[in-house]
Write an enzyme that holds these catalytic residues in place. Structure first.
Site, PDB file in Angstrom:
ATOM      1  N   TYR A 142       0.841  -1.197   0.000  1.00 23.77           N
ATOM      2  CA  TYR A 142       0.000   0.000   0.000  1.00 23.77           C
ATOM      3  C   TYR A 142       0.875   1.246   0.000  1.00 23.77           C
ATOM      4  CZ  TYR A 142      -4.088  -2.899   1.158  1.00 23.77           C
ATOM      5  OH  TYR A 142      -5.103  -3.822   1.149  1.00 23.77           O
ATOM      6  N   SER A 168     -13.182  -3.981   0.241  1.00 24.41           N
ATOM      7  CA  SER A 168     -13.934  -3.200  -0.746  1.00 24.41           C
ATOM      8  C   SER A 168     -15.415  -3.559  -0.761  1.00 24.41           C
ATOM      9  CB  SER A 168     -13.330  -3.388  -2.142  1.00 24.41           C
ATOM     10  OG  SER A 168     -13.641  -2.291  -2.973  1.00 24.41           O
ATOM     11  N   PRO A 169     -16.095  -3.514   0.388  1.00 25.60           N
ATOM     12  CA  PRO A 169     -17.516  -3.869   0.426  1.00 25.60           C
ATOM     13  C   PRO A 169     -18.393  -2.908  -0.367  1.00 25.60           C
ATOM     14  CG  PRO A 169     -16.850  -2.871   2.500  1.00 25.60           C
ATOM     15  CD  PRO A 169     -15.592  -3.111   1.718  1.00 25.60           C
ATOM     16  N   LEU A 170     -17.850  -1.721  -0.675  1.00 23.94           N
ATOM     17  CA  LEU A 170     -18.606  -0.744  -1.467  1.00 23.94           C
ATOM     18  C   LEU A 170     -18.113  -0.687  -2.908  1.00 23.94           C
ATOM     19  CD1 LEU A 170     -18.901   2.138   1.173  1.00 23.94           C
ATOM     20  CD2 LEU A 170     -20.565   0.349   0.611  1.00 23.94           C
ATOM     21  N   GLY A 224     -15.951   2.349  -4.064  1.00 20.36           N
ATOM     22  CA  GLY A 224     -16.725   3.572  -4.245  1.00 20.36           C
ATOM     23  C   GLY A 224     -17.871   3.417  -5.223  1.00 20.36           C
ATOM     24  N   LEU A 270     -20.588   1.841  -4.989  1.00 19.32           N
ATOM     25  CA  LEU A 270     -21.901   1.909  -4.354  1.00 19.32           C
ATOM     26  C   LEU A 270     -22.109   3.172  -3.528  1.00 19.32           C
ATOM     27  CD1 LEU A 270     -22.388  -1.777  -3.128  1.00 19.32           C
ATOM     28  CD2 LEU A 270     -23.212  -0.713  -5.226  1.00 19.32           C
ATOM     29  N   GLY A 302     -22.565   6.370  -4.724  1.00 23.34           N
ATOM     30  CA  GLY A 302     -23.306   7.457  -5.341  1.00 23.34           C
ATOM     31  C   GLY A 302     -23.884   7.087  -6.683  1.00 23.34           C
TER      32      GLY A 302
END
Length: 350
Positions: free
Chosen positions: A64, A217-219, A222, A224, A226
């Site tokens: 990272y 990364s459950p979204l 990014g 999910l 917007g």
């Protein structure tokens, strides 16, 4: 924020949401595909928002931001290091300029990487050390024996595997039990309402064997959060960085459910994973972040959001996800092999 043990084969207590640090740091990127992250001020604000909410599980990696993420975690924790669970990873290198001997899953790569991570993290032990990705060439015996040696040496408390196929994880767990090695305590895979592939094999395996599951990364990087005008945060890692028509249908359902509850799409996406976690016989923990501390605080309100049966019907039916074989066959044929009045165990059979 409540806490859970990270699986049934260990006593490690982690908060029900983990903080992902993939974009903490200002490394210019790797091979032109990794987006530069944010600097110290942003990292501090994000960490404080997370700690104020009761979070204690921080996930980082050697790769990272060229190792800068690990150095920032050291700065952020300071004297409070013992109150937090630090997870970090190896396998992909810190800068992608390492030679072949320092990359992959080998014992040599592991032993070199762990010392470098300990130095960057400013600590003498890592709570959870997992492989970032499997290289498909290193024997699982070599991997598990190496992690066991690190546990026995006190450099690592718990070992885990990231983005491994379920059959390799299950075989590794069986070998660890047979030889008395430290078990696979946790696995990590991408998982959320927009990416449910882990439901086919990895999550059933983890639940049956009592292994903790970190949902990165459950979204959907990014996806999910917007309407789609936002820049993906990690488009080259998550499948939804290249959305399909089915993915767009899932996002539309998330937006619709959010409007029904007066919530944000990000809150709905996290609430969906949190509900799955609360119904699981093992520890499922979404690992997430946000572009700003305020946005992160807003996202954490998912802990207060309760979705109903209508919401789940809408969300789960929006895309084209199917379990596939052998699941579909077994579900259809269940009446022939399972009595209707049979009480099923709470923990799946392994």
């Amino acid at each position: 924020m409540k806490y859970r043990t990270f699986g049934r084969n260990n006593g490690l207590r982690v908060s029900e949401i983990g903080l992902g640090t993939g974009l903490l740091g200002t490394h210019p990127g790797v091979d032109g595909i990794s987006r530069p992250g944010e600097g110290t001020a942003h990292a501090r604000a994000l960490f404080e928002a997370y700690a104020e909410a009761g979070g204690n599980f921080i996930d980082t990696a050697e790769g990272y931001q060229g190792g800068e993420s690990e150095r920032l975690v050291d700065q952020l924790l300071g004297k409070d290091r013992e109150d937090f669970v630090i997870a970090t990873k190896y396998a992909v290198g810190a800068t992608r300029t390492e030679g072949h001997a320092r990359l992959g899953n080998s014992r040599k790569a592991m032993m070199t990487a762990v010392d470098n991570s300990l130095r960057r993290l400013g600590t003498d032990y890592i709570d959870l050390y997992w492989l970032h990705a499997h290289d498909a060439v290193t024997p699982i015996e070599e991997i598990l024996r190496g992690l066991d040696d690190l546990v026995r040496a006190g450099k690592v408390l718990y070992g885990g595997l990231g983005n491994f196929p379920a059959w390799r994880i299950a075989r590794g767990q069986a070998l660890a039990a047979q030889h008395g090695w430290a078990p696979v305590s946790a696995v990590t895979h991408e998982y959320g309402v927009a990416e449910r592939g882990a439901e086919r094999e990895v999550i059933p395996m983890a639940e049956a064997l009592g292994i903790g599951f970190g949902a990165w990364s459950p979204l959907g990087s990014g996806f999910l959060t917007g309407t789609g005008t936002e820049e993906p945060r990690l488009p080259h890692w998550t499948r939804t960085g290249r959305p399909t028509t089915a993915d767009l249908a899932v996002r539309e359902a998330v937006i619709e459910v959010a409007a029904r509850h007066g919530a944000t799409p990000a809150q709905v996406g996290l609430a969906w994973v949190l509900d799955r976690a609360r119904r699981s016989p093992t520890g499922i923990v979404p690992i997430t972040s946000a572009p700003t501390a305020d946005a992160f605080r807003e996202n954490l309100r998912a802990l207060e959001l309760s979705l109903d049966a209508e919401d789940f019907t809408r969300l789960n039916g929006a895309g084209d996800f199917v379990l596939g074989e052998p699941h579909d066959h077994n579900r259809v044929g269940e009446e022939y092999v399972t009595a209707a009045d049979l009480i099923r165990p709470a923990i799946p059979a392994a």
